[in-house]
Design a protein around this motif. Sequence first.
Motif, PDB file in Angstrom:
ATOM      1  N   PHE B  45      47.807  53.042  24.832  1.00  0.00           N
ATOM      2  CA  PHE B  45      49.251  53.521  25.387  1.00  0.00           C
ATOM      3  C   PHE B  45      49.052  53.583  26.805  1.00  0.00           C
ATOM      4  N   ASN B  46      47.841  54.421  27.102  1.00  0.00           N
ATOM      5  CA  ASN B  46      47.553  55.146  28.359  1.00  0.00           C
ATOM      6  C   ASN B  46      47.596  53.856  29.497  1.00  0.00           C
ATOM      7  N   ARG B  47      46.647  52.897  28.797  1.00  0.00           N
ATOM      8  CA  ARG B  47      46.459  51.689  29.988  1.00  0.00           C
ATOM      9  C   ARG B  47      47.738  51.095  30.025  1.00  0.00           C
ATOM     10  N   VAL B  48      48.525  50.543  28.803  1.00  0.00           N
ATOM     11  CA  VAL B  48      49.922  49.830  28.869  1.00  0.00           C
ATOM     12  C   VAL B  48      50.721  50.697  29.804  1.00  0.00           C
ATOM     13  N   LYS B  49      50.874  51.956  29.892  1.00  0.00           N
ATOM     14  CA  LYS B  49      51.747  52.530  30.867  1.00  0.00           C
ATOM     15  C   LYS B  49      51.362  52.367  32.226  1.00  0.00           C
ATOM     16  N   GLN B  50      49.922  52.183  32.639  1.00  0.00           N
ATOM     17  CA  GLN B  50      49.666  52.041  34.034  1.00  0.00           C
ATOM     18  C   GLN B  50      49.755  50.475  34.409  1.00  0.00           C
ATOM     19  N   SER B  51      49.855  49.706  33.314  1.00  0.00           N
ATOM     20  CA  SER B  51      49.754  47.988  33.519  1.00  0.00           C
ATOM     21  C   SER B  51      50.975  47.590  33.910  1.00  0.00           C
ATOM     22  N   ASN B  52      51.054  46.673  35.217  1.00  0.00           N
ATOM     23  CA  ASN B  52      51.874  45.799  35.449  1.00  0.00           C
ATOM     24  C   ASN B  52      52.139  44.502  34.882  1.00  0.00           C
ATOM     25  N   ASP B  53      50.929  44.145  34.006  1.00  0.00           N
ATOM     26  CA  ASP B  53      51.340  42.865  33.560  1.00  0.00           C
ATOM     27  C   ASP B  53      51.505  42.776  32.058  1.00  0.00           C
ATOM     28  N   GLN B  54      52.050  43.830  31.463  1.00  0.00           N
ATOM     29  CA  GLN B  54      52.370  43.877  29.902  1.00  0.00           C
ATOM     30  C   GLN B  54      53.746  44.769  29.817  1.00  0.00           C
ATOM     31  N   LYS B  55      54.458  44.352  28.886  1.00  0.00           N
ATOM     32  CA  LYS B  55      55.589  44.996  28.619  1.00  0.00           C
ATOM     33  C   LYS B  55      55.803  45.194  27.158  1.00  0.00           C
ATOM     34  N   HIS B  56      56.206  46.402  26.560  1.00  0.00           N
ATOM     35  CA  HIS B  56      56.046  46.576  24.965  1.00  0.00           C
ATOM     36  C   HIS B  56      57.343  47.100  24.640  1.00  0.00           C
ATOM     37  N   PHE B  57      57.975  46.430  23.891  1.00  0.00           N
ATOM     38  CA  PHE B  57      59.375  46.993  23.369  1.00  0.00           C
ATOM     39  C   PHE B  57      59.211  47.418  21.973  1.00  0.00           C
ATOM     40  N   ILE B  58      60.010  48.448  21.545  1.00  0.00           N
ATOM     41  CA  ILE B  58      60.250  48.604  20.038  1.00  0.00           C
ATOM     42  C   ILE B  58      61.658  47.813  19.582  1.00  0.00           C
ATOM     43  N   CYS B  59      61.531  47.059  18.647  1.00  0.00           N
ATOM     44  CA  CYS B  59      62.797  46.542  18.207  1.00  0.00           C
ATOM     45  C   CYS B  59      63.515  47.393  17.180  1.00  0.00           C
ATOM     46  N   LEU B  60      64.776  47.597  17.631  1.00  0.00           N
ATOM     47  CA  LEU B  60      65.403  48.506  16.360  1.00  0.00           C
ATOM     48  C   LEU B  60      66.437  47.574  15.891  1.00  0.00           C
ATOM     49  N   LEU B  61      66.903  48.029  14.594  1.00  0.00           N
ATOM     50  CA  LEU B  61      67.883  47.499  13.806  1.00  0.00           C
ATOM     51  C   LEU B  61      69.137  48.617  13.587  1.00  0.00           C
ATOM     52  N   ASP B  62      69.934  48.549  13.910  1.00  0.00           N
ATOM     53  CA  ASP B  62      71.160  49.765  13.814  1.00  0.00           C
ATOM     54  C   ASP B  62      70.315  51.047  13.983  1.00  0.00           C
ATOM     55  N   ARG B  64      67.373  51.788  13.960  1.00  0.00           N
ATOM     56  CA  ARG B  64      66.000  52.063  13.246  1.00  0.00           C
ATOM     57  C   ARG B  64      65.002  51.091  13.733  1.00  0.00           C
ATOM     58  N   ALA B  65      63.708  51.938  14.266  1.00  0.00           N
ATOM     59  CA  ALA B  65      62.705  50.986  14.474  1.00  0.00           C
ATOM     60  C   ALA B  65      62.241  50.165  13.553  1.00  0.00           C
ATOM     61  N   ILE B  66      62.004  48.843  13.796  1.00  0.00           N
ATOM     62  CA  ILE B  66      61.390  47.878  12.651  1.00  0.00           C
ATOM     63  C   ILE B  66      60.297  47.088  13.095  1.00  0.00           C
ATOM     64  N   GLY B  67      60.093  47.004  14.424  1.00  0.00           N
ATOM     65  CA  GLY B  67      58.994  46.188  14.686  1.00  0.00           C
ATOM     66  C   GLY B  67      58.876  46.147  16.489  1.00  0.00           C
ATOM     67  N   VAL B  68      57.830  45.212  16.819  1.00  0.00           N
ATOM     68  CA  VAL B  68      57.575  45.350  18.209  1.00  0.00           C
ATOM     69  C   VAL B  68      57.618  43.921  18.870  1.00  0.00           C
ATOM     70  N   LEU B  69      57.975  44.020  20.148  1.00  0.00           N
ATOM     71  CA  LEU B  69      58.102  42.588  21.003  1.00  0.00           C
ATOM     72  C   LEU B  69      57.251  43.032  22.162  1.00  0.00           C
ATOM     73  N   ASN B  70      56.439  42.052  22.463  1.00  0.00           N
ATOM     74  CA  ASN B  70      55.497  42.484  23.641  1.00  0.00           C
ATOM     75  C   ASN B  70      55.470  41.186  24.600  1.00  0.00           C
ATOM     76  N   PHE B  71      55.154  41.461  25.808  1.00  0.00           N
ATOM     77  CA  PHE B  71      54.842  40.456  26.917  1.00  0.00           C
ATOM     78  C   PHE B  71      53.504  40.812  27.493  1.00  0.00           C
ATOM     79  N   ALA B 101      65.379  36.666  21.795  1.00  0.00           N
ATOM     80  CA  ALA B 101      65.236  37.966  22.640  1.00  0.00           C
ATOM     81  C   ALA B 101      64.191  37.672  23.479  1.00  0.00           C
ATOM     82  N   ALA B 102      63.100  37.006  22.966  1.00  0.00           N
ATOM     83  CA  ALA B 102      61.759  36.841  23.814  1.00  0.00           C
ATOM     84  C   ALA B 102      62.049  35.674  24.765  1.00  0.00           C
TER      85      ALA B 102
END
Lengths: 81, 190
Positions: B45-62, B64-71, B101-102
Amino acid sequence: MQMKEIINQLITEVATMTDCKIVLPLSDETVLLDSGLDSLGFAILVARLEEEQGLDPFSDMTEVIYPRTFGEFVAIYESAK
Amino acid sequence: MSQVSFRKIERSDIELVRQWRNSTRVNSQMINQQYISKDAQNDWFNRVKQSNDQKHFICLLDGRAIGVLNFSGITKLECEWGCYLGEERVLPGIGLVIESAALIYSFNYLSVNRLNANVLTSNKNPQSMHRFYGYNQLENKIVTNASGMQLEMACFYYQKEQWELNFKAVYDKLPKPILKVIENTEFIVD
């Protein structure tokens, strides 16, 4: 026909249409994500149930309950009937 | 109607995401299948926060967190996406919503010209969805993971201009209930 039979029949049809291999037999405990039907298959199944049975519980419910298993999926549609 | 949204992953999410990532269902479909410790997850997570070449999303359904979408591998021209569902109690057909969404995020928000998607050949669901959406498929490739295991990957890509030409025809083939959910999907961005 009972709702379970209707859903079972539709799943078989949709699986053939979408080239999915269903894990048979589907039991009440079968986790939907492990059933072999893919997302497109499930979307078509839900649409067919709306068209043919007039049921769309995921749109109609005030507080939506999402199914984890095949048994829960059937129960949701039985309640919606 | 079901509401799907995506928001950036936060530190408060990482333990849940670690549990998802270590689950058999998710882990078995990843290139790197080693158990992820709390420390390793923190470092990631510390690396991801500093990174410009990645994005990580939590997928919410109503909500509620159900999964991850990342680039990942984000450049001005292209990026790669991946996702996983951590929860089993989800909207039937949710994979189609994430698939859309992707494409929308990469072409409309990241403004890349090419979106890549690589999946293990054993992971059939995403492959059939990529084909349904009209992705181009390249030759499979073999990758070696951190444990030295060789894995076969099915490789797909989508050009932005192709999606602009295709999306209407793809959406016309989608069942109406799931299309409504797709059209109401939100990205919660800063």
